[in-house]
Design an enzyme around this catalytic site. Structure first.
Site, PDB file in Angstrom:
ATOM      1  CG  PHE A 140       5.387   5.141   0.992  1.00  0.00           C
ATOM      2  CD1 PHE A 140       6.079   5.258   2.175  1.00  0.00           C
ATOM      3  CD2 PHE A 140       5.060   3.874   0.538  1.00  0.00           C
ATOM      4  CE1 PHE A 140       6.456   4.146   2.902  1.00  0.00           C
ATOM      5  CE2 PHE A 140       5.435   2.747   1.251  1.00  0.00           C
ATOM      6  CZ  PHE A 140       6.124   2.883   2.433  1.00  0.00           C
ATOM      7  CB  SER A 141       0.880   8.917  -2.161  1.00  0.00           C
ATOM      8  OG  SER A 141       0.436   9.808  -3.146  1.00  0.00           O
ATOM      9  N   PRO A 201       0.830  -1.214   0.000  1.00  0.00           N
ATOM     10  CG  PRO A 201      -0.874  -1.591   1.546  1.00  0.00           C
ATOM     11  CD  PRO A 201       0.431  -2.152   1.057  1.00  0.00           C
ATOM     12  CB  CYS A 202       1.604   3.573  -2.589  1.00  0.00           C
ATOM     13  SG  CYS A 202       0.111   4.044  -3.500  1.00  0.00           S
ATOM     14  CD  GLN A 203      -3.400   3.736  -0.225  1.00  0.00           C
ATOM     15  OE1 GLN A 203      -2.497   3.021   0.188  1.00  0.00           O
ATOM     16  NE2 GLN A 203      -4.409   3.265  -0.934  1.00  0.00           N
TER      17      GLN A 203
END
Length: 451
Positions: A103-104, A99-101
């Site tokens: 880092f975004s 899951p990238c949220q």
């Protein structure tokens, strides 16, 4: 002793698979999927519809010990550690996009976000299985240090990529990162992603330039895809979507029919589809698909005043970029991201919010199928679940727009899979013939490949 040469059907496992963009690309590149782990039920049902049915075009060889359902990676590690340990050095590739949220920069970018730690589960899987190759995809923000309070990039400090790399090196892997833009691989969307490639050290001995040689081949494959689909130029939004446009007013009435699919309610319509236009990209996406098989074509029901606003935006605002502050004030819009698409260039990065982008000619947002086209999902790929959700349910549900927005573009994944596989096969041939121990890439070129 383990055979390090490339088999005819190399195997992979997909962690944090979502609806299956990475799995699809790897499968199309010639890899055989074993199983995938995805926690969101809706996303897994989409995965099931495309990879686990008898008629699936890219069918997985799912093991009997793992139930074909949504799982959290923690549960699989806890409940099936023995079964996973039996796969040690029997799987060729572990792929995944944690899951990238967290880092975004499009989100809160919170250092304490528990999703930031999911890469550690990826590392645990690697430790248990010890595959030959690794692929990890994430947003570029994974390689930018977080501040304690989130939101701003730190000038110094250890990034989550640094932590990942150190952990993998300690497990005996050579690792390299690179920022890749999906548009450079024939995808009609600018979408920059951090792609991390890893090789087990004993495998890496056959690659004089290490992971850099894999990225060289991946970029070479991407260039070939771009030549095939765009004549060497980036594929624009109109080249990808012109066959799905409906117009407005009377034209819209003539070009639409009643929507009767999942979530059908009074007033919903969809494109009356008559087939692709003669662009290489549309012909590839629609290959082998009957006109009646087009999925997820439901058009949004906008109020008249919303359509009027969209029409004014398309007529007066700069295309392909976020609306300026002056434009947002002029149109009374509180949203911070609204991009009217340009027909001649790739679309902006898709997110999980369908109202972030306005169609390049129709006064409306995109359909799920249009978003899937911009992500390079072929038209035969089915999507399951709700179209949208809101409020507190966004934390527990994964509707179709979210599934598409979170996915790895299959064409990008295909280039990654092809690049690794072609390099692996070539390295085996060189080793067998006693060739290939000399450095074939100049040091300055290798340095340029690194971040």
């Amino acid at each position: 002793m383990e055979n390090l040469h490339s088999p005819s059907s190399p195997t992979f496992i997909d962690l944090f698979s979502g609806c299956g963009g990475l799995s699809l690309g790897l499968s199309q590149a010639g890899w055989q999927g074993l199983f995938a782990i995805e926690r969101a039920t809706d996303a897994f049902e989409t995965f099931r519809a495309n990879f686990l049915k008898p008629e699936s075009r890219c069918k997985f060889k799912w093991p009997a010990w793992l139930e074909q359902s949504a799982h959290s990676i923690d549960d699989v590690l806890t409940d099936h550690e023995c079964e996973l340990a039996k796969l040690n050095r029997k799987v060729d590739l572990i792929a995944g996009g944690p899951p990238c949220q967290g880092f975004s920069f499009a989100g809160r970018r919170n250092n304490a976000d528990p999703r930031n730690k999911m890469f550690q589960r990826y590392v645990t899987f690697v430790k248990l299985i010890e595959p030959k190759f690794l692929v990890l995809e994430n947003v570029p923000g994974m390689n930018i240090a977080h501040t304690r309070h989130g939101n701003k990039a730190a000038r110094r400090g250890e990034t989550y990529y640094d932590k990942l790399s150190r952990a993998l090196v300690e497990l005996g892997y050579a690792v390299e990162p690179m920022i890749l833009d999906a548009a450079d691989f024939g995808v009609p969307q600018h979408r920059e992603r951090l792609v991390v490639i890893g090789m087990r050290n004993d495998v890496a001995k056959s690659f004089p330039a290490g992971c850099v040689s894999l990225f060289n081949k991946i970029n070479s494959v991407g260039k070939a895809q771009l030549t095939e689909l765009g004549g060497g130029k980036l594929v624009g939004a109109k080249q990808a979507l012109s066959d799905l446009a409906v117009g407005s007013g009377r034209a819209r009435e003539q070009n639409t029919i009643e929507y009767t699919g999942a979530g059908a309610r009074a007033g919903y319509v969809q494109k009356r589809y008559t087939g692709p236009d003669a662009t290489p990209y549309q012909l590839l996406m629609n290959k082998g698909v009957n006109q009646t098989q087009m999925d997820s074509m439901r058009l949004a029901r906008h109020r008249e005043d919303v359509e009027d606003r969209f029409r004014d935006i398309l007529a007066t605002s700069r295309r392909g970029v976020n609306l300026s502050l002056a434009d947002r004030e002029r149109f009374g819009m509180l949203k911070h991201r609204t991009v009217p698409m340009s027909p001649s260039v790739p679309a902006p990065t898709l997110t999980t919010l369908p109202d972030d982008i306005i169609h390049y000619s129709d006064p409306r947002i995109l359909t799920v199928r249009e978003c899937a086209r911009l992500q390079s999902f072929p038209d035969w790929f089915l999507f399951e679940g709700k179209y949208t959700t809101g409020g507190a349910r966004r934390k527990s549900e994964c509707p179709r727009y979210t599934q598409v927005g979170n996915a790895v573009p299959p064409l990008l994944a295909q280039a990654i899979g092809s690049g690794i596989l072609e390099s692996w096969r070539a390295s085996g041939a060189k080793v067998n013939s006693g060739v290939g121990r000399k450095m074939v890439i100049k040091k300055k070129d290798a340095a340029a490949m690194r971040l």
